[in-house]
Design a protein around this motif. Structure first.
Motif, short mmCIF file in Angstrom:
data_model
loop_
_atom_site.label_atom_id
_atom_site.label_comp_id
_atom_site.label_asym_id
_atom_site.label_seq_id
_atom_site.Cartn_x
_atom_site.Cartn_y
_atom_site.Cartn_z
N CYS A 1 -36.98 -36.28 11.42
CA CYS A 1 -35.68 -35.43 10.99
C CYS A 1 -36.35 -34.39 10.11
CB CYS A 1 -34.87 -36.28 10.26
SG CYS A 1 -35.60 -37.15 8.97
N PRO A 2 -35.62 -33.06 10.23
CA PRO A 2 -35.85 -32.02 9.35
C PRO A 2 -35.10 -32.50 8.11
CG PRO A 2 -34.63 -31.16 11.19
CD PRO A 2 -34.67 -32.69 11.48
N CYS A 3 -35.67 -32.41 6.74
CA CYS A 3 -35.27 -32.64 5.46
C CYS A 3 -35.08 -31.53 4.63
CB CYS A 3 -36.07 -33.58 4.66
SG CYS A 3 -36.46 -35.23 5.81
N VAL A 4 -33.95 -31.50 3.80
CA VAL A 4 -33.67 -30.32 2.76
C VAL A 4 -33.70 -30.92 1.46
CG1 VAL A 4 -32.02 -28.75 2.27
CG2 VAL A 4 -32.29 -29.38 4.55
N ILE A 5 -34.46 -30.26 0.60
CA ILE A 5 -34.17 -30.60 -1.10
C ILE A 5 -33.46 -29.48 -1.61
CG2 ILE A 5 -35.75 -30.67 -3.10
CD1 ILE A 5 -38.07 -31.74 -1.39
N ALA A 6 -32.29 -29.73 -2.16
CA ALA A 6 -31.48 -28.92 -2.70
C ALA A 6 -31.87 -28.35 -4.02
CB ALA A 6 -29.85 -29.61 -3.19
N ALA A 7 -31.71 -26.97 -4.25
CA ALA A 7 -32.11 -26.55 -5.73
C ALA A 7 -30.90 -26.11 -6.35
CB ALA A 7 -32.52 -24.83 -5.07
N THR A 8 -29.68 -25.96 -6.05
CA THR A 8 -28.62 -25.66 -6.96
C THR A 8 -27.46 -26.23 -6.33
OG1 THR A 8 -28.05 -23.51 -5.67
CG2 THR A 8 -29.48 -23.35 -7.83
N ASP B 1 -44.94 -36.07 16.02
CA ASP B 1 -45.69 -34.89 16.36
C ASP B 1 -44.81 -33.72 16.75
OD1 ASP B 1 -47.27 -33.06 17.47
OD2 ASP B 1 -48.17 -34.18 18.95
N PHE B 2 -44.62 -32.82 15.64
CA PHE B 2 -43.82 -31.71 15.67
C PHE B 2 -44.56 -30.42 16.05
CE2 PHE B 2 -42.20 -34.60 12.18
CZ PHE B 2 -40.94 -34.64 12.31
N GLY B 3 -45.62 -30.64 16.92
CA GLY B 3 -46.23 -29.46 17.43
C GLY B 3 -47.10 -28.78 16.50
N PRO B 4 -46.91 -27.48 16.52
CA PRO B 4 -47.61 -26.52 15.61
C PRO B 4 -46.97 -26.92 14.02
CG PRO B 4 -46.60 -25.19 17.16
CD PRO B 4 -46.35 -26.77 17.39
N ALA B 5 -45.87 -27.36 13.91
CA ALA B 5 -45.21 -27.44 12.58
C ALA B 5 -46.01 -28.76 11.70
CB ALA B 5 -43.77 -27.72 12.69
N GLY B 6 -46.71 -29.63 12.44
CA GLY B 6 -47.24 -30.59 11.98
C GLY B 6 -47.13 -32.00 12.41
N ARG B 7 -47.54 -33.11 11.87
CA ARG B 7 -47.49 -34.42 12.33
C ARG B 7 -47.40 -35.48 11.26
NH1 ARG B 7 -51.17 -36.21 16.99
NH2 ARG B 7 -51.73 -37.76 15.65
N LEU C 1 -41.79 -38.04 3.71
CA LEU C 1 -41.63 -36.39 3.71
C LEU C 1 -42.96 -35.72 4.14
CD1 LEU C 1 -39.31 -34.69 2.73
CD2 LEU C 1 -40.44 -34.25 0.62
N GLY C 2 -42.84 -35.23 4.98
CA GLY C 2 -44.16 -34.36 5.69
C GLY C 2 -44.50 -33.00 5.29
N PRO C 3 -44.90 -32.28 6.05
CA PRO C 3 -45.26 -31.01 5.86
C PRO C 3 -44.27 -30.10 5.47
CG PRO C 3 -46.40 -31.81 7.84
CD PRO C 3 -45.33 -32.62 7.44
N ALA C 4 -44.45 -29.05 4.60
CA ALA C 4 -43.22 -28.20 4.33
C ALA C 4 -43.12 -27.16 5.30
CB ALA C 4 -43.54 -27.42 3.21
N LEU C 5 -41.92 -26.73 5.31
CA LEU C 5 -41.57 -25.56 6.64
C LEU C 5 -41.43 -24.38 5.78
CD1 LEU C 5 -39.21 -27.67 8.64
CD2 LEU C 5 -41.33 -27.11 9.32
N PRO C 6 -41.68 -23.28 6.45
CA PRO C 6 -41.36 -22.08 5.74
C PRO C 6 -39.89 -21.85 5.69
CG PRO C 6 -42.80 -21.80 7.61
CD PRO C 6 -42.26 -23.23 7.71
N PRO C 7 -39.56 -21.11 4.46
CA PRO C 7 -38.08 -20.94 4.08
C PRO C 7 -37.51 -20.04 5.46
CG PRO C 7 -39.23 -20.17 2.45
CD PRO C 7 -40.39 -20.60 3.34
N GLY C 8 -36.56 -20.39 5.87
CA GLY C 8 -35.77 -19.46 7.07
C GLY C 8 -36.18 -20.11 8.25
N THR C 9 -36.82 -21.48 8.41
CA THR C 9 -37.11 -22.10 9.98
C THR C 9 -36.12 -22.19 10.61
OG1 THR C 9 -39.39 -22.93 8.97
CG2 THR C 9 -38.28 -23.81 10.71
N ASP C 10 -35.80 -21.81 11.75
CA ASP C 10 -34.86 -22.42 12.55
C ASP C 10 -35.02 -23.97 12.95
OD1 ASP C 10 -32.88 -22.72 14.64
OD2 ASP C 10 -34.11 -21.59 16.37
#
Length: 160
Positions: free
Chosen positions: A6-13, A143-149, A64-73
């Protein structure tokens, strides 16, 4: 153990009452993740989803796995779930309410209706894009492909 990438989000505010673009701006980080579930029942699917959710007793953890760049679709995030080297299931972020951001928006709204809000640092797993059962001794790979494993080694006896 059931594994679900799953994609995961960490809240800032805190983010009550925000539209989707503003909600995205309130996120401190995006990560790939794998939810691990180990229901206490021998056949949890016989009980049905609402019973499992209401009990909240199936969660065994979140990796929790690799970070994704901000704005990732997030709708385009694809994952293949392999157990013992064999693909069991694949999916994309679009399987999460059409877009994982929709799941986050729903959560923020539901919390707001109860007078609550996400706090800085809160971690939200947006929803599963695939799932498969792994048995003790097996390797489970998201396996998330180029985004990581993310690689899990299932160990120990079954049970929470």
């Amino acid at each position: 153990m059931m594994a679900s990438p799953c994609p995961c989000v960490i809240a800032a505010t805190p983010a009550p009452g925000l539209d989707l673009p503003a909600l995205k701006a309130c996120v401190a980080a995006l990560h790939l993740g794998v939810e691990m579930n180990q229901p206490a029942w021998a056949d949890p699917f016989a009980l049905g989803g609402p019973a499992i959710i209401a009990d909240n007793g199936a969660n065994a953890g979140l990796v929790l796995g690799p970070a994704l760049p901000p704005g990732t679709d997030l709708t385009g995030i694809a994952a293949r779930l392999l157990v013992g080297g064999e693909e069991r299931m694949a999916g994309t972020g679009a399987l999460v309410l059409g877009d994982p951001w929709n799941a986050l928006a729903w959560l923020v709204g539901a919390l707001e209706r109860q007078g609550l809000a996400l706090r800085p640092g809160d971690l939200v797993a947006s929803g599963n894009i695939a799932f498969a059962q792994g048995e003790p001794g097996q390797e489970v790979v998201a396996d998330f492909g180029p985004a990581g494993r993310i690689v899990l080694h299932v160990g120990g006896a079954a049970g929470p």
